[in-house]
Design a protein around this motif. Structure first.
Motif, short mmCIF file in Angstrom:
data_model
loop_
_atom_site.label_atom_id
_atom_site.label_comp_id
_atom_site.label_asym_id
_atom_site.label_seq_id
_atom_site.Cartn_x
_atom_site.Cartn_y
_atom_site.Cartn_z
N CYS A 3 0.55 -9.03 -1.97
CA CYS A 3 1.56 -8.10 -2.44
C CYS A 3 2.77 -8.89 -2.94
N LYS A 4 3.32 -8.45 -4.06
CA LYS A 4 4.50 -9.11 -4.60
C LYS A 4 5.76 -8.62 -3.91
N THR A 5 5.68 -7.41 -3.37
CA THR A 5 6.88 -6.82 -2.77
C THR A 5 6.75 -6.81 -1.25
N SER A 6 7.89 -6.67 -0.58
CA SER A 6 7.88 -6.53 0.87
C SER A 6 7.36 -5.13 1.23
N ARG A 7 7.00 -4.95 2.48
CA ARG A 7 6.55 -3.64 2.96
C ARG A 7 7.68 -2.61 2.79
N GLU A 8 8.93 -3.06 2.95
CA GLU A 8 10.06 -2.13 2.83
C GLU A 8 10.16 -1.59 1.41
N VAL A 9 9.91 -2.49 0.43
CA VAL A 9 9.94 -2.02 -0.97
C VAL A 9 8.67 -1.19 -1.23
N GLY A 10 7.54 -1.68 -0.74
CA GLY A 10 6.32 -0.88 -0.80
C GLY A 10 5.72 -0.76 -2.19
N GLY A 11 5.67 -1.88 -2.90
CA GLY A 11 5.03 -1.87 -4.21
C GLY A 11 3.51 -1.89 -4.09
N GLY A 13 -0.34 -2.66 -3.50
CA GLY A 13 -1.11 -3.37 -2.50
C GLY A 13 -0.77 -2.97 -1.07
N HIS A 14 0.33 -2.27 -0.88
CA HIS A 14 0.68 -1.83 0.47
C HIS A 14 0.00 -0.51 0.80
N SER A 15 -0.51 -0.43 2.02
CA SER A 15 -1.11 0.84 2.48
C SER A 15 -0.01 1.73 3.05
N LEU A 16 0.89 2.15 2.18
CA LEU A 16 1.96 3.04 2.64
C LEU A 16 1.36 4.36 3.10
N ILE A 669 -3.44 -0.05 -5.98
CA ILE A 669 -2.05 0.34 -5.71
C ILE A 669 -1.84 0.53 -4.22
N ASN A 670 -2.73 1.28 -3.57
CA ASN A 670 -2.60 1.57 -2.14
C ASN A 670 -4.01 1.57 -1.53
N PRO A 671 -4.36 0.51 -0.82
CA PRO A 671 -5.74 0.40 -0.30
C PRO A 671 -6.14 1.58 0.58
N MET A 672 -5.20 2.09 1.36
CA MET A 672 -5.53 3.22 2.23
C MET A 672 -5.95 4.43 1.41
N ILE A 673 -5.20 4.68 0.35
CA ILE A 673 -5.51 5.84 -0.49
C ILE A 673 -6.79 5.62 -1.28
N VAL A 674 -6.98 4.41 -1.78
CA VAL A 674 -8.22 4.12 -2.52
C VAL A 674 -9.42 4.32 -1.60
#
Lengths: 788, 167
Positions: A3-11, A13-16, A669-674
């Motif tokens: 991920c290029k962004t931190s979890r806080e930014v949540g770009g 690759g994050h499983s928000l 974009i979001n592994p959880m959603i994919v």
């Protein structure tokens, strides 16, 4: 995942966790049946018990005596306003309400308007309709018989039930190949008529305001903007021009393609609201939904493959008979009567193919929607993946080896298919290898061999599919002339928080989260601070909607492009604030800094604030951008699925022991959603493979038009899916993504069918039509003398 | 024709007039305007309308409102105070157990009763336990995980990982 962004930014690759969940979990979603307006009336619909009949009379007198019944509307009433017929997306015509003939069982015949839901239903029961039944045309093959009655007598000069012929590829070259090839295999396949059956049915609240001559249409639609245009085109002559129409698609309880079409109920509700000046609610029940709303599939396919004895695939030939019901109301891009069926040459490297299709009218409901599939891709993938297995069986080669031998290689992309598509990227060998390794493929083959010696039935089925999604480039793709771009508009507020609006419409895909993540990735504004809105044509930019896995490829791309416009502006403002030239600045997620002096920087929030408080002279104030994205090509996700089944050799019960799905949808974009999309799509692939089919008898009666007998898989039938991925970014998409919602529905059925056929192939079975039920298997076992 | 009934919904008592034929789900949704309980079919097959009636999960499309006279109903709106979450809601969110959200309230109400009787259900017990509730979006994998998560949470145990297993 990198991920290029931190979890806080949540770009990316994050499983928000999903932003939209809170309201659904609290019971505060707002679905169309939750809309309640002052003075609202309810509509119910009288439907035909016959598949084909003349209407001799409609007597509403008893219904109108019931207190609370306001009106009964028939086709003759609508005829006065020229609203009794409407155009379909495929340039055919469909009845809103009939004036003289019904064409399928459960067709709308009259509408009852009443003060509440129960009274409307009472009124419906009290309407007396006298019919003169006629002999219907149900079998699509018989529909073309010279003696078959011509169904569409409304079409002047129509002398048969043929709708259109379509073909693609090189017919002569393909014929020659098939005449000369060492090995030719052929199977007749039926991809049966099924129904999307989203758990929320279809409905609307049409709210016409006579004072302001304005219509607000709350509607279960996957494409609100296109619907607004269609309403204006159909009803402009009575004053409902496009600026007077607002379509609101509230929360949608699943779409899967079934909420793309315009159904008669919507149009009647609008017409009645227009006439009585009150809001009209129409929500169909489940049986109406299954019996009358658009079906999916119903392709009869003759599939052939030619190759060499050592396993080289040389060519394919597919001939389709498409049963469209009484009108062609398919939801396809206008220039594609068979959708994107021509992806059916598959994932294999060969240069000769020919496909043709003929569509016919029958006395069945109209339709031809996706069922979670990009425009007839499921039919195509089923044909190619089944016939590939058939070819492997014929020459005695393992189907995995055969596929590895024939795959288009990673370095052959972009690859031009024999039917004219340019596949953007793929790594098919890696996907299949990963699926085989995850499963322990060769050990299972050994186990199968042992079991066969003991008379036990076990099968392994592979499907290595190429999808085609993201419709689409404007040179080829339009619906009713409107090009299939999609859009994003981003407004960033002075404090650095944003609202973004889109031309698409989520039906569970999680756009409120994933679109925010794309913008977070591009601008460094935390996804948490980006509110995403869709579905209101008064506020969102124009777009063609969500279906055919197009949201990420089109609107997702638009989000990235709009964000990049903002980043360009941000750079100018940063240069102004830092008193350096733009060339001296570098971007790092969330801030611009001076090259060589990273302590001199401005965050995106500081820059946005300046856009409202201290913008450079000569620059427009504010911080917002819109982008309409016209994709240069489609995207081509792929997958390698392997299914292992055990079949009870006494009861013929089919048990899916394991199912491994490796998907490649490009950048994620979001592994959880994919993963969630893949799980859901797999169960919707299992459904037609083993359970679902809309069945009609020879009189055109639907035999399983309720949830009692149309079998959706429950948690018991659905196995524990094992999922994984490979990543081959799309080279032309701004964030390298491809779309994923439908891949599993497309890929799963042939993996399951191939596994079951594989379990029985040593008994001489070469093909079975889906849905493959225990009874179908039992019949085979019985024929072979294995069970009595 | 109308009958007066008294019904307690999410702890609040309501005296309402209903037709004898009024379905409980319509009383809840239309007369009392609690729209979290949904309707997905007309044959008691889908479970979108599942609520708790005196603590038992039932399909409220198959019960007449007058049959609930004097009884206590719990709907999704009563799971937690606004802004708070019941463990089952938290489980569904953390494990991505919902997509379109339409079956979710019924699925959660069913799961609440399931966990009450069996706080540590196996995967198979969960699958059979929710087999009267249809979901068209999720493929059920994550619903199973969500219920396991809620089961652990309700017993004060460590909750399982909610990271996706998408490798």
């Amino acid at each position: 995942m990198n991920c290029k962004t931190s979890r806080e930014v949540g770009g990316m690759g994050h499983s928000l966790k999903r932003k939209e969940d809170s309201r659904f979990l609290a019971g505060k979603g707002n679905y169309v049946d939750d809309v309640k307006l002052p003075g609202m009336l309810h509509m119910d619909i009288v439907r035909s018990p016959y598949a084909y009949a003349k209407i001799k009379s409609i007597d509403a007198s008893e219904a109108l005596k019931i207190p609370g019944v306001i009106a009964v509307v028939t086709g003759k009433d609508l005829e006065q306003y020229n609203l009794h017929w409407m155009p379909t997306l495929m340039s055919d015509t469909q009845m809103v309400l009939p004036t003289d003939t019904v064409m399928y069982q459960s067709q709308e015949v009259a509408a009852v308007i009443a003060t509440d839901r129960y009274t409307a239903r009472d009124g419906k029961e009290a309407v007396k309709v006298e019919y003169e039944p006629m002999k219907p045309v149900i079998d699509p093959y018989k529909s073309l018989d010279p003696e078959a009655p011509v169904l569409r007598t409304d079409k002047e000069g129509k002398t048969d039930n043929h709708i259109w012929h379509w073909e693609v590829g090189d017919k002569d070259k393909t014929s020659k190949l098939f005449e000369e090839a060492e090995v030719v295999v052929k199977e007749q396949m039926h991809i049966p008529r099924i129904h999307v059956a989203s758990i929320e049915t279809c409905g609307c609240v049409a709210d016409y305001d006579k004072v302001n001559n304005h219509l607000t249409m709350y509607m279960t639609t996957q494409a609100p903007h296109a619907i607004r245009t269609v309403i204006a085109l159909v009803a402009g002559h009575v004053g409902l021009t496009e600026e007077k129409v607002r379509v609101i698609s509230p929360d949608i309880g699943g779409g899967f393609g079934g909420k793309v079409p315009v159904y008669p109920g919507y149009v009647i509700a609008i017409a009645v609201s227009f006439l009585v000046g009150k809001p009209i609610k129409w929500v169909e029940d489940r049986s109406e939904n299954l019996q009358a709303d658009s079906f999916a599939r119903d392709y009869h396919i003759t599939a052939e493959m030619a190759g060499t004895k050592d396993g080289k695939i040389l060519g394919t030939r597919f001939k389709i008979l498409a049963d469209h019901g009484y009108t062609d109301a398919s939801a396809n891009p206008s220039k594609f009567p068979t959708g994107l069926f021509s992806i059916g040459t598959g994932s294999y490297d060969y240069d000769t193919a020919f496909m043709e299709a003929d569509a016919v009218y029958t006395n069945k409901p109209p339709g031809g929607v996706a069922y979670r599939c990009s425009f007839r891709v499921t039919e195509a993938v089923h044909a190619i993946e089944r016939i590939t297995d058939r070819f492997a069986l014929e020459i005695g080669k393992d189907p995995a080896d055969l596929r590895m031998q024939n795959f288009i290689k990673k370095d052959q992309f972009p690859w031009k298919s024999p039917t004219g598509w340019e596949y953007d990227s793929g790594d098919y060998h890696a996907g299949l290898q990963k699926a085989m390794d995850t499963l322990g493929y060769w050990d299972l083959r050994k186990e199968q061999e042992e079991k066969r010696k003991r008379g036990e039935l076990m099968g392994i089925g592979i499907s290595t599919f190429t999808e085609i999604v993201g419709a689409g480039p404007s040179k080829d793709f339009d619906i009713l002339g409107i090009k299939m771009f999609d859009s994003a508009e981003i407004r960033v507020h002075p404090t650095g928080k944003a609202i973004a609006r889109f031309g698409t419409k989520s039906q569970g895909q999680g756009h409120e989260t994933t679109y925010a993540q794309i913008i977070a990735e591009e601008l460094g504004i935390p996804a948490e601070n980006i509110q995403v809105e869709e579905g209101d044509t008064d506020t969102a930019p124009y777009g063609l909607g969500t279906y055919a896995s197009r949201s990420t490829p089109t609107a997702g791309a638009a989000a990235a492009m709009a964000a990049r416009k903002l980043r360009d502006k941000a750079k100018k403002i940063a240069a102004h604030l830092l008193e350096v030239s733009e060339d001296d600045l570098e971007w790092e997620v969330g801030k611009f800094f001076v090259k060589g002096a990273p302590e001199k920087s401005k965050t995106i929030q500081e820059i946005v604030f300046a856009a409202y408080t201290n913008h450079p002279q000569g620059m427009e104030a504010g911080f917002e951008a819109t982008h309409y994205y016209d994709p240069p090509n489609l995207t081509f996700p792929s997958g390698a699925y392997i299914c292992v089944v055990d079949i009870d050799n006494e009861t013929a019960e089919i048990k899916i022991r394991r199912f491994v799905a490796i998907d490649d949808c490009g950048n994620i974009i979001n592994p959880m959603i994919v993963q969630g999309q893949v799980h859901g799509g797999l169960t919707q692939g299992l459904a037609p493979a083993m359970y679902e089919e809309l069945i009609y008898d020879e009189e055109g009666n639907i035999l399983n038009g309720t949830f009692m007998d149309y079998l959706l898989p429950t948690a018991v039938e659905s196995p524990n899916w094992e999922t994984g991925h490979t990543i081959t970014p799309s080279p032309h998409h701004p964030i390298g993504a491809k779309g994923v919602g439908e891949s599993p529905t497309v890929g799963a059925p042939p993996a399951i069918a191939n596994a079951i056929v594989d379990a029985l192939s040593h008994l001489g079975v070469t093909h079975m039509d889906i849905p493959i039920t225990p009874y179908k298997v039992w019949k085979v076992l019985n024929e072979k003398g294995i069970v009595q | 024709m109308k009958k007066q009934i008294t019904i307690t919904i999410n702890g609040e008592q309501h005296a309402v007039e209903v037709e004898p034929r009024t379905l409980l789900v319509h009383l809840i949704r239309e007369q009392l305007s609690m729209t979290g309980t949904h309707i997905g079919c007309d044959t008691s097959s889908c479970g979108a309308c599942t609520i708790l009636l005196d603590g038992k999960s039932i399909k409220s499309c198959t019960v007449l409102a007058i049959q609930a006279d004097g009884k206590s109903v719990q709907t999704v709106e009563g799971l937690a105070a606004p802004g708070e979450m019941h463990p089952i809601q938290e489980g569904f969110k953390e494990c991505h157990g919902l997509q379109c959200g339409f079956c979710t309230p019924g699925m959660m109400m069913r799961a609440v009763e399931l966990l009450e009787h069996n706080p540590n259900p196996t995967e198979e017990e969960i699958r059979w336990g929710i087999s009267g509730n249809l979901c068209r979006c999720t493929g059920y994998n994550n619903i199973v995980r969500a219920i396991q998560y809620a089961g652990a949470k309700m017993q004060g145990k460590e909750t399982p990982s909610t990271e996706p297993t998408f490798v």
